[in-house]
Design a protein around this motif. Structure first.
Motif, PDB file in Angstrom:
ATOM      1  N   LEU A 186      -5.453  -2.120   8.096  1.00  0.00           N
ATOM      2  CA  LEU A 186      -4.491  -1.018   8.198  1.00  0.00           C
ATOM      3  C   LEU A 186      -4.603  -0.347   9.564  1.00  0.00           C
ATOM      4  CD1 LEU A 186      -4.724   0.547   4.641  1.00  0.00           C
ATOM      5  CD2 LEU A 186      -2.987  -0.980   5.559  1.00  0.00           C
TER       6      LEU A 186
ATOM      7  N   GLU B  90     -12.605  -7.534  -8.657  1.00  0.00           N
ATOM      8  CA  GLU B  90     -12.074  -6.963  -9.891  1.00  0.00           C
ATOM      9  C   GLU B  90     -11.843  -5.481  -9.692  1.00  0.00           C
ATOM     10  OE1 GLU B  90     -14.568  -7.754 -13.136  1.00  0.00           O
ATOM     11  OE2 GLU B  90     -14.328  -9.937 -13.029  1.00  0.00           O
ATOM     12  N   MET B  91     -10.679  -5.033 -10.136  1.00  0.00           N
ATOM     13  CA  MET B  91     -10.407  -3.606  -9.937  1.00  0.00           C
ATOM     14  C   MET B  91     -10.138  -2.932 -11.268  1.00  0.00           C
ATOM     15  SD  MET B  91      -8.225  -3.495  -6.466  1.00  0.00           S
ATOM     16  CE  MET B  91      -7.104  -4.735  -6.926  1.00  0.00           C
TER      17      MET B  91
ATOM     18  N   ASN C 159      -6.981   7.121   6.073  1.00  0.00           N
ATOM     19  CA  ASN C 159      -7.203   6.318   4.876  1.00  0.00           C
ATOM     20  C   ASN C 159      -8.258   6.904   3.953  1.00  0.00           C
ATOM     21  OD1 ASN C 159      -5.480   4.662   6.225  1.00  0.00           O
ATOM     22  ND2 ASN C 159      -7.141   3.475   7.145  1.00  0.00           N
TER      23      ASN C 159
ATOM     24  N   SER D 148      -4.411   4.046  -3.987  1.00  0.00           N
ATOM     25  CA  SER D 148      -4.985   4.474  -2.709  1.00  0.00           C
ATOM     26  C   SER D 148      -4.547   3.561  -1.577  1.00  0.00           C
ATOM     27  CB  SER D 148      -6.507   4.564  -2.777  1.00  0.00           C
ATOM     28  OG  SER D 148      -7.031   3.395  -3.326  1.00  0.00           O
ATOM     29  N   ILE D 149      -4.390   2.274  -1.880  1.00  0.00           N
ATOM     30  CA  ILE D 149      -3.882   1.368  -0.842  1.00  0.00           C
ATOM     31  C   ILE D 149      -2.462   1.775  -0.458  1.00  0.00           C
ATOM     32  CG2 ILE D 149      -3.112  -0.975  -0.364  1.00  0.00           C
ATOM     33  CD1 ILE D 149      -5.442  -1.908  -2.157  1.00  0.00           C
TER      34      ILE D 149
ATOM     35  N   ASP E 175      -7.928   8.492   0.020  1.00  0.00           N
ATOM     36  CA  ASP E 175      -8.677   7.968  -1.093  1.00  0.00           C
ATOM     37  C   ASP E 175      -9.311   9.114  -1.870  1.00  0.00           C
ATOM     38  OD1 ASP E 175      -9.245   5.716  -2.390  1.00  0.00           O
ATOM     39  OD2 ASP E 175     -11.204   5.422  -1.456  1.00  0.00           O
TER      40      ASP E 175
ATOM     41  N   MET F 118     -11.026  -1.161 -16.495  1.00  0.00           N
ATOM     42  CA  MET F 118     -10.696  -2.010 -15.353  1.00  0.00           C
ATOM     43  C   MET F 118      -9.277  -1.769 -14.870  1.00  0.00           C
ATOM     44  SD  MET F 118     -11.282  -6.075 -15.104  1.00  0.00           S
ATOM     45  CE  MET F 118     -12.865  -6.011 -15.922  1.00  0.00           C
TER      46      MET F 118
ATOM     47  N   SER G 246      -3.379  -6.090   2.048  1.00  0.00           N
ATOM     48  CA  SER G 246      -4.458  -5.545   1.226  1.00  0.00           C
ATOM     49  C   SER G 246      -4.607  -6.338  -0.067  1.00  0.00           C
ATOM     50  CB  SER G 246      -4.188  -4.080   0.903  1.00  0.00           C
ATOM     51  OG  SER G 246      -3.949  -3.374   2.091  1.00  0.00           O
ATOM     52  N   PHE G 247      -3.468  -6.669  -0.691  1.00  0.00           N
ATOM     53  CA  PHE G 247      -3.522  -7.427  -1.939  1.00  0.00           C
ATOM     54  C   PHE G 247      -4.075  -8.823  -1.724  1.00  0.00           C
ATOM     55  CE2 PHE G 247      -0.659  -4.329  -3.943  1.00  0.00           C
ATOM     56  CZ  PHE G 247      -1.351  -4.195  -5.130  1.00  0.00           C
TER      57      PHE G 247
ATOM     58  N   ALA H 236      -2.564   4.858   1.559  1.00  0.00           N
ATOM     59  CA  ALA H 236      -3.049   4.573   2.906  1.00  0.00           C
ATOM     60  C   ALA H 236      -1.949   3.940   3.724  1.00  0.00           C
ATOM     61  CB  ALA H 236      -4.265   3.646   2.836  1.00  0.00           C
ATOM     62  N   GLY H 237      -1.225   3.051   3.079  1.00  0.00           N
ATOM     63  CA  GLY H 237      -0.106   2.413   3.756  1.00  0.00           C
ATOM     64  C   GLY H 237       0.950   3.420   4.143  1.00  0.00           C
TER      65      GLY H 237
ATOM     66  N   LEU I 124      -3.114  -2.732  12.157  1.00  0.00           N
ATOM     67  CA  LEU I 124      -1.655  -2.828  12.021  1.00  0.00           C
ATOM     68  C   LEU I 124      -0.968  -1.657  12.714  1.00  0.00           C
ATOM     69  CD1 LEU I 124      -0.694  -3.849   8.382  1.00  0.00           C
ATOM     70  CD2 LEU I 124      -0.104  -5.007  10.504  1.00  0.00           C
TER      71      LEU I 124
ATOM     72  N   MET J  97      -7.796  -8.722  -1.577  1.00  0.00           N
ATOM     73  CA  MET J  97      -8.377  -8.496  -2.907  1.00  0.00           C
ATOM     74  C   MET J  97      -8.398  -9.810  -3.679  1.00  0.00           C
ATOM     75  SD  MET J  97      -8.999  -5.242  -3.184  1.00  0.00           S
ATOM     76  CE  MET J  97      -8.602  -3.704  -2.432  1.00  0.00           C
TER      77      MET J  97
ATOM     78  N   ARG K 110      -9.100   1.330 -12.859  1.00  0.00           N
ATOM     79  CA  ARG K 110      -9.611   1.144 -11.509  1.00  0.00           C
ATOM     80  C   ARG K 110      -8.568   0.437 -10.637  1.00  0.00           C
ATOM     81  NH1 ARG K 110     -15.063  -1.748 -11.764  1.00  0.00           N
ATOM     82  NH2 ARG K 110     -14.884  -1.763  -9.499  1.00  0.00           N
ATOM     83  N   LEU K 111      -7.863  -0.485 -11.283  1.00  0.00           N
ATOM     84  CA  LEU K 111      -6.827  -1.206 -10.534  1.00  0.00           C
ATOM     85  C   LEU K 111      -5.766  -0.236 -10.050  1.00  0.00           C
ATOM     86  CD1 LEU K 111      -5.683  -4.030  -9.712  1.00  0.00           C
ATOM     87  CD2 LEU K 111      -4.293  -3.884 -11.765  1.00  0.00           C
TER      88      LEU K 111
ATOM     89  N   GLY L 160       1.251  -4.019   5.379  1.00  0.00           N
ATOM     90  CA  GLY L 160      -0.067  -3.455   5.098  1.00  0.00           C
ATOM     91  C   GLY L 160      -0.444  -3.615   3.633  1.00  0.00           C
ATOM     92  N   ILE L 161       0.512  -3.332   2.747  1.00  0.00           N
ATOM     93  CA  ILE L 161       0.244  -3.434   1.313  1.00  0.00           C
ATOM     94  C   ILE L 161      -0.003  -4.888   0.925  1.00  0.00           C
ATOM     95  CG2 ILE L 161       1.257  -3.152  -0.967  1.00  0.00           C
ATOM     96  CD1 ILE L 161       2.671  -0.644   0.113  1.00  0.00           C
TER      97      ILE L 161
ATOM     98  N   LEU M 288       6.377  -2.361   8.306  1.00  0.00           N
ATOM     99  CA  LEU M 288       4.958  -2.293   8.650  1.00  0.00           C
ATOM    100  C   LEU M 288       4.144  -1.886   7.426  1.00  0.00           C
ATOM    101  CD1 LEU M 288       3.373  -2.622  11.264  1.00  0.00           C
ATOM    102  CD2 LEU M 288       3.604  -0.183  11.653  1.00  0.00           C
ATOM    103  N   LEU M 289       4.672  -0.932   6.712  1.00  0.00           N
ATOM    104  CA  LEU M 289       4.022  -0.458   5.497  1.00  0.00           C
ATOM    105  C   LEU M 289       3.900  -1.585   4.473  1.00  0.00           C
ATOM    106  CD1 LEU M 289       3.268   1.808   3.398  1.00  0.00           C
ATOM    107  CD2 LEU M 289       5.702   2.098   3.072  1.00  0.00           C
TER     108      LEU M 289
END
Lengths: 310, 466
Positions: free
Chosen positions: A243, A309-310, A3, B11-12, A7, B1, A299-300, B15-16, A246, A303, B4-5, A295-296, A291-292
């Motif tokens: 993750l 905030e992203m 992971n 990346s999520i 990133d 923003m 994660s959401f 990673a998945g 899982l 958040m 960044r989202l 995981g997604i 499974l994937l």
């Protein structure tokens, strides 16, 4: 496990293209230097992933005629998966395992340990730190062996219980899920603890002190000040350990093999059984896609819950 | 923003993908799993590799047999080396690993031991080299029994291996426990009720022993299917596969009754504890620990079992074949022919990707000649597929074995469906048996589950209900 590195990989690629337009010549040269890594990524990372997507829609098998002449079967793998009660059981087991071992176990325990260590003296810190980190540095398969020796019939745990005249129990068969959850908490808590130790260091002392002067108690300071400040770390940690949990395979497989029955058959185990014990590679691959997706989604959800905030 | 989202999302997602990708690499990376021996596959033309299973406690008679054969072969073929490649895995894992190895030229062994239940599937998967021409030019081939030849021959007549052992199955019972329980010795049960009643008598009168032992776990793989379930099913009026319509029989009264038998054993505590029986070592625990301690009243098992108790066996026990006797498994209600058994066996095959097919075939000839095969069959306690060995007095009178009784079971024995989908169906049977034994499902639920799974694997059109 991959992971963090992913990133890192995705970030420079984004900024690279931006710089490419601005700096022209230099940008192209930079791209040229990046080329080998892109080729490697393409061959060893993206192609297998694309193949995974493809295989999920075939009847690929490890042996038999469909191994030699693999056919495209559309959504048949997914249709039969959702009609399969053992798949539903596996999803349920995965969620139970995830909630108890990652969300409640590692997350809460890790935070608790980090807070305790933040306040105690150095001796306490190093003793607890070493104990917790021991779980983290021990390879998964070794953790499995340790807990097998601990929980197996007349194992260490039963021996200890015997000192108190408590009758031996076959833990791995009577409480299989509890056993694997405990093993995973022992193995993974140190990671959460380290994340929170770093995060707690970032909580400004002045705010905590002024809160204390304003009359906020321990818990108020924790819930009103500390946690809101470190919620970014909480989210990151949640995503990472989710993750990781899982995809956890070795520990459960070595401890219980998914059994007895399918009491600890989480999705990775179910996937392995289907692909390599039942020879249905295509079907197993389809499960890995599910499974994937889980995981997604997870994660959401984190958040959202933590309003990051992203 | 927003940027960044996107970054976070990507990346999520990545990673998945790692997560998803991790789980499936073996599917795409063909043969990757079999690469523990990097030198395997025989790049040089003077080395042939022989892959076989090795599991449990030594001695490994299959290894000794192959070693002896290799020595003789190397003597006859100066400059040629035979490299033995033991695969340390339980039965299920061995099948998986062998298939993965044979998928790739860099890992495929030249000669491989194949369980005859997998031989059709591996043949039609394109892993095995057809041997029709070779065996037809081999004078020894006429010595092999026809039943065994059919075990390594596919529906279309392709021969994929030379059988080196076969077997039958029956009921072992402990003479001392039977006497204590007031049961007759010699014992000759006429139907399933006799078996269950004997187990109940043992439970009531000889506490501390396991009345009835049979494999019921997914971990014990094909033993669960063949030694437990099929020994029951083929004693009913039903079978697994309809050879007239070429369809799998997914639901039948016999199927249900077989599962109910298992339910009776486990729900009434007539069997071993689940922690004993639900792991890959269960077979060794049974034969090498529980039986020598005389803790099992009755056990369904194969004829090779006393081989463990020979002086050079894994668990020497000279009195083994005195304390335990072998009797035939009765049919459900004693219907004709009165008894039932299952037979399988092992064969030596050549990997299709082998670069030394000629040498590999010559090695098989050496390993399967009368002398080498007789050594193996006697020591391992397996029934021989060769007629000349079967009629040899050295084999017939081998001490510490039940060759005579076990061979007599061949009158009413059954073979598993010679269908390439059998291995996949077999694992579904294991799932059904385990879920009934653990109480996770009723026999009806387990049969329905089996139906659904088999229909998914072979296609609903290839199944039928009786």
């Amino acid at each position: 496990m991959g992971n963090a590195s992913v990133d890192v990989v995705s970030q420079p690629s984004k900024s690279k293209s931006k710089r490419g337009f601005r700096a022209g010549h230099t940008g192209w040269r930079a791209a040229l230097f990046m080329l080998p890594s892109w080729v490697l990524l393409l061959v060893f990372f993206f192609v297998p992933i694309l193949l995974t997507f493809y295989f999920a829609f075939t009847n690929l098998s490890l042996t038999g005629a469909s191994s030699a002449a693999t056919q495209f079967v559309g959504f048949r793998n997914f249709a039969s998966m959702f009609a399969d009660p053992t798949f539903r059981i596996s999803v349920l087991k995965t969620i139970i395992f995830l909630i108890f071992s990652a969300v409640i176990g590692q997350q809460v325990l890790g935070l608790l340990l980090a807070i305790l260590m933040n306040e105690r003296n150095r001796v306490f810190r190093s003793v607890i730190g070493v104990l917790v980190l021991a779980g983290w540095v021990t390879p998964e398969i070794v953790v499995a062996f340790i807990f097998f020796a601990f929980f197996s019939n007349n194992g260490t745990f039963d021996m200890i219980l015997g000192w108190f005249h408590i009758k031996a129990i076959a833990w791995l068969y009577t409480f299989p899920m509890v056993s694997v959850v405990v093993a995973n908490i022992w193995h993974g808590t140190a990671f959460s603890m380290l994340v929170y130790q770093a995060a707690l260091g970032d909580v400004p002392k002045e705010i905590l002190e002024s809160a204390e002067i304003d009359g906020a108690g321990r818990f108020q300071r924790l819930f009103r000040v500390t946690l809101p400040v470190i919620k970014g770390s909480i989210a990151t940690n949640m995503v990472l350990i989710t993750l990781q949990t899982l995809g956890l395979f070795t520990l459960i497989y070595s401890l219980t093999g998914g059994g007895p029955g399918n009491k600890t058959e989480t999705l990775p185990i179910y996937m392995y059984q289907q692909a390599f014990s039942d020879y249905q590679l295509g079907y197993g691959t389809a499960i890995s896609l599910i499974l994937l997706v889980i995981g997604i989604i997870a994660s959401f959800v984190y958040m959202r819950m933590l309003k990051i905030e992203m | 923003m927003a940027k960044r989202l996107i970054g976070a999302v990507s990346s999520i997602a990545l990673a998945g993908l790692v997560l998803g990708g991790c789980g499936t690499t073996p599917a795409s990376g063909s043969g990757g799993n079999g690469s523990s021996n990097s030198s395997s596959g025989g790049g040089s033309s003077n080395t042939i590799t022989v892959a076989y299973q090795q599991f449990g406690k030594p001695p490994y008679f299959n290894e000794e047999w192959l070693q002896q054969s290799a020595k003789a072969f190397e003597k006859d073929h100066p400059g040629v080396t035979v490299k033995l490649e033991p695969i340390e895995a339980s039965e299920n894992d061995f099948y998986t690993k062998i298939d993965l190895m044979m998928k790739s030229a860099s890992t495929a062994p030249d000669v491989v031991t194949e369980d005859t239940f997998l031989i059709n599937a591996d043949g039609s998967a394109g892993y095995l080299q057809p041997l029709n021409d070779d065996v037809n030019n081999w004078s020894d081939w006429s010595q092999f029994s026809d039943a065994m030849k059919s075990g390594s021959t596919s529906n279309d007549g392709t021969i994929y291996g030379v059988p080196y052992s076969t077997d039958t199955r029956g009921l072992y019972y402990d003479v001392n426990i039977f006497k204590k329980a007031g049961l007759p010795v010699p014992w000759n049960p006429k139907n399933w009720n006799d078996v269950i009643n004997a187990a109940k008598a043992i439970k009531a009168k000889v506490p501390g022993v396991i009345p009835f032992y049979c494999q019921v776990g997914k971990a014990t793989g094909e033993a669960t299917t063949m030694q437990t379930f099929e020994m029951l099913l083929y004693g009913t009026n039903d079978t697994l596969y309809d050879t007239k319509t070429n369809k799998w029989i997914v639901q039948s009264p016999g199927f249900l009754d077989s599962l109910k038998f298992i339910q009776t054993i486990y729900s009434q505590n007539l069997g071993p504890s689940l922690s004993t029986v639900l792991n890959a070592q269960a077979g060794n625990t049974e034969v090498q620990e529980l039986m020598p301690k005389q803790q099992i009243g009755i056990a369904i098992d194969g004829n090779w079992l006393p081989g463990n108790w020979l002086s050079n066996g894994a668990s020497p026990w000279p009195d083994g074949t005195k304390d335990y006797q072998l009797t035939a498994m009765p049919t459900e209600n004693g219907q004709a022919p009165g008894y039932t058994s299952m037979s399988g066996g092992w064969a030596l095959s050549i990997s299709k990707l082998s670069k030394n097919q000629k040498l590999a075939w010559e090695f098989i000839q050496t390993a399967c000649n009368k002398q080498n095969m007789e050594w193996y069959d006697i020591n391992q306690g397996n029934l021989t597929p060769r007629n000349d060995i079967a009629s040899d007095s050295k084999y017939q009178n081998a001490p510490g074995q039940f060759f005579k009784e076990a061979t007599s079971f061949t009158k009413f024995t059954h073979f598993r469906p010679a269908n390439s989908q059998y291995p996949s169906v077999s694992t579904q049977i294991q799932t059904a048996v385990e879920s009934v034994a653990t109480g996770a499902s009723t026999p009806e639920q387990a049969m329905q589950q089996y139906t659904n799974n088999v229909q998914r694997i072979v296609g609903a059109g290839n199944t039928e209900t009786k």
